[in-house]
Design a protein around this motif. Structure first.
Motif, short mmCIF file in Angstrom:
data_model
loop_
_atom_site.label_atom_id
_atom_site.label_comp_id
_atom_site.label_asym_id
_atom_site.label_seq_id
_atom_site.Cartn_x
_atom_site.Cartn_y
_atom_site.Cartn_z
N LYS A 86 -122.70 30.59 -114.59
CA LYS A 86 -121.82 31.22 -115.56
C LYS A 86 -120.96 32.29 -114.91
N LEU A 87 -121.58 33.12 -114.06
CA LEU A 87 -120.81 34.16 -113.37
C LEU A 87 -119.80 33.56 -112.40
N GLU A 88 -120.19 32.50 -111.71
CA GLU A 88 -119.26 31.86 -110.79
C GLU A 88 -118.08 31.26 -111.52
N LYS A 89 -118.33 30.67 -112.68
CA LYS A 89 -117.23 30.11 -113.46
C LYS A 89 -116.29 31.20 -113.98
N MET A 90 -116.85 32.31 -114.44
CA MET A 90 -116.01 33.41 -114.91
C MET A 90 -115.15 33.96 -113.78
N GLU A 91 -115.73 34.08 -112.61
CA GLU A 91 -114.97 34.58 -111.47
C GLU A 91 -113.89 33.59 -111.05
N ALA A 92 -114.21 32.29 -111.08
CA ALA A 92 -113.21 31.28 -110.72
C ALA A 92 -112.06 31.26 -111.72
N ASP A 93 -112.37 31.37 -113.01
CA ASP A 93 -111.32 31.40 -114.04
C ASP A 93 -110.42 32.62 -113.87
N ARG A 94 -111.02 33.75 -113.53
CA ARG A 94 -110.22 34.96 -113.35
C ARG A 94 -109.27 34.81 -112.16
N LYS A 95 -109.78 34.29 -111.05
CA LYS A 95 -108.94 34.10 -109.88
C LYS A 95 -107.84 33.06 -110.14
N MET A 96 -108.20 31.99 -110.87
CA MET A 96 -107.22 30.96 -111.19
C MET A 96 -106.07 31.53 -112.03
#
Length: 533
Positions: A86-96
């Protein structure tokens, strides 16, 4: 006595602890504990940068993991893995989001925004396997910018080796409802998935490699991002194991949102929220545009809307339809809009700009791309005031009511009203419709009202007065919402009398809110709610 509610150990809690320590070091004393800290820390928390906020979210996630220990879900997956994903997905969405927004904001509205190239991708598939992989059967990648529209498209049918056991029903169901591409043992065309498809997509993207050396990202509709990323990652792991993350797939709605708002002039209106961009993409207004599908799907027009080549092309058309008018980019058929689209002048340039300019803006058709023609059209439009061509035409007024001809008849046979003798007005109209109260003509309707038809076929013997003892009296008018009795104007006739004149007469209804007129023939009887005129 109820138990005291515990303070939740979320990201804001850990931020409050740091905030409290900082304030106490400066000499401030919190008399009401964390309740007072929360009130003072809230404004600063709302303005906190995404990087610092992510730091406290990681602290909260670590705390949850320590509290849960080695607990597992019903599927045997540790909660720690779920929290980490979940944290990795949130971080990826933010960077995207930051990458898309930074890319578009770094473009010049009058220059690079028009010419910057974006790539769209779409896969059709048979079904999804239990391990998460997709059995794809078609791929299309479009090269697009606002100035030239859809510049180029790479497309191919993908031929799988076979459908795994147990998935044939799902594959046949999907292809029947959508793309109609046969299962592998019936497919006679296409390329194998592990053939040259990976290298060709990679070469297609390398034409516009980014400054940092990465390939440009691919964009797909939000619900297809997972499919495209899954398939491209699988191909990269097989063909390019040293960099399996060479392809990146982002939601097209986010790109559309930022590009649309960047194209809007300073006093214009774009998309206030991203969901509006997604809604416009889901409308798919060009889904039945002909001539943009692949050769396989052109055979059946009903399935061309599911063609991957058609889908990525329509995404480009939709973005051009929203953005090009604000950038004053002429819409070219086959590039910015479908070949059969009707492009109007207001579609070429914003209406607000046309209204402010005080003159008509030039329209550049797709069939005349010559610069000299464009310059000549622009010069002519700038010197001619708005409405000059219309005001210079002679005004011709034709009174078709005095000619005895209908307007449709005269226009159809190209009859000039001046060459037709004017018929004198008559007080009793026969086959022509009677005059209006102000003297203008009134056309005869194609079909008489139901109330008029009933009056011509029924008599007082058929409908006597309700509640009366005698059936010889003429009933009161019942047509319409009101009631009324006949007023005899020209002839001494009572309701129910037989009309014996040889010439057709016109009667008028006096009942209800409206009035109806109709011709009656000899031998008819006059109803109570009609009068002679």
């Amino acid at each position: 006595m109820p138990k005291k509610k515990k303070t939740p150990k979320n990201s804001f809690y850990f931020f409050m602890k740091d905030f409290k320590e900082e304030q106490e070091q400066m000499g401030y004393v919190f008399k009401n504990g964390l309740q007072e800290v929360a009130v003072m820390a809230d404004p600063e928390w709302k303005t906190l940068s995404p990087e610092r906020r992510m730091h406290y979210e990681n602290m909260a996630a670590d705390y949850k993991l320590r509290e849960k220990g080695n607990k597992y879900t019903t599927m045997g997956v540790p909660y720690s893995h779920l929290e980490k994903e979940k944290l990795e997905k949130m971080e990826a969405d933010r960077k995207m989001r930051m990458e898309i927004e930074g890319t578009v904001q770094g473009l010049d509205r009058e220059g690079t925004l028009r010419t910057h190239v974006f790539y769209f991708v779409h896969f059709n598939y048979y079904c999804q396997l239990d391990d998460g992989q997709y059995l794809v059967c078609e791929v299309a990648v479009a090269q697009f910018n606002l100035l030239h529209g859809v510049k180029d498209v790479y497309h191919t049918i993908i031929r799988q080796e076979r459908i795994p056991t147990g998935y044939t029903y799902a594959a046949v169901k999907t292809l029947t409802e959508t793309h109609q591409i046969p299962v592998p043992n019936e497919l006679t065309e296409g390329e194998p998935l592990r053939g040259n498809i990976f290298s060709r997509i990679k070469q297609f993207l390398e034409q516009n490699r980014m400054a940092n050396g990465y390939l440009p990202p691919l964009y797909s509709l939000d619900e297809h991002v997972g499919v495209a990323q899954n398939v491209l990652s699988e191909m990269a792991e097989f063909h390019y194991p040293q960099n399996p993350d060479i392809f990146r797939v982002y939601p097209l709605s986010k790109l559309f949102f930022f590009v649309r708002n960047a194209a809007v002039p300073p006093n214009g209106t774009g998309f206030p929220v991203e969901t509006l961009a997604l809604r416009e993409l889901e409308k798919d207004q060009y889904n039945f545009a002909p001539g943009i599908a692949c050769e396989f799907h052109k055979k059946d027009h009903d399935t061309s809307q599911y063609c991957s080549r058609s889908i990525v092309t329509r995404w480009g058309y939709l973005i051009c339809d929203h953005c090009c008018p604000d950038l004053r980019i002429p819409l070219v058929h086959g590039r910015h809009v479908p070949n059969n689209a009707a492009v109007k002048q207001e579609d070429q340039f914003p209406r607000s700009q046309m209204a402010r300019s005080g003159r008509a803006l030039p329209f550049v058709p797709a069939s005349a791309p010559e610069p000299a023609s464009r310059a000549q059209a622009a010069s002519a439009a700038s010197t001619q005031p708005l409405g000059a061509a219309v005001s210079s035409r002679p005004l011709e007024v034709v009174d078709y009511g005095r000619t005895g001809l209908s307007e449709d008849y005269a226009h159809h046979y190209n009859i000039n009203a001046a060459s037709v003798p004017v018929s004198p007005p008559s007080s009793l109209v026969g086959t022509c419709w009677g005059p209006k109260p102000n003297g203008g003509p009134l056309r005869r309707p194609n079909k008489l009202p139901a109330s008029v038809q009933d009056a011509l076929h029924f008599t007082s013997e058929d409908f006597p007065d309700l509640g009366s003892r005698s059936h010889s009296k003429m009933p009161a008018a019942v047509a319409g919402r009101g009631r009324g009795r006949a007023r005899i104007i020209q002839e001494e006739k009572s309701p129910g009398d037989l009309i014996e004149e040889t010439e057709n007469l016109t009667i008028q209804s006096t009942a209800g809110r409206g009035r109806s007129r109709a011709d009656i023939k000899p031998g008819s009887r006059l109803a109570a709610n009609f009068q002679l005129i």
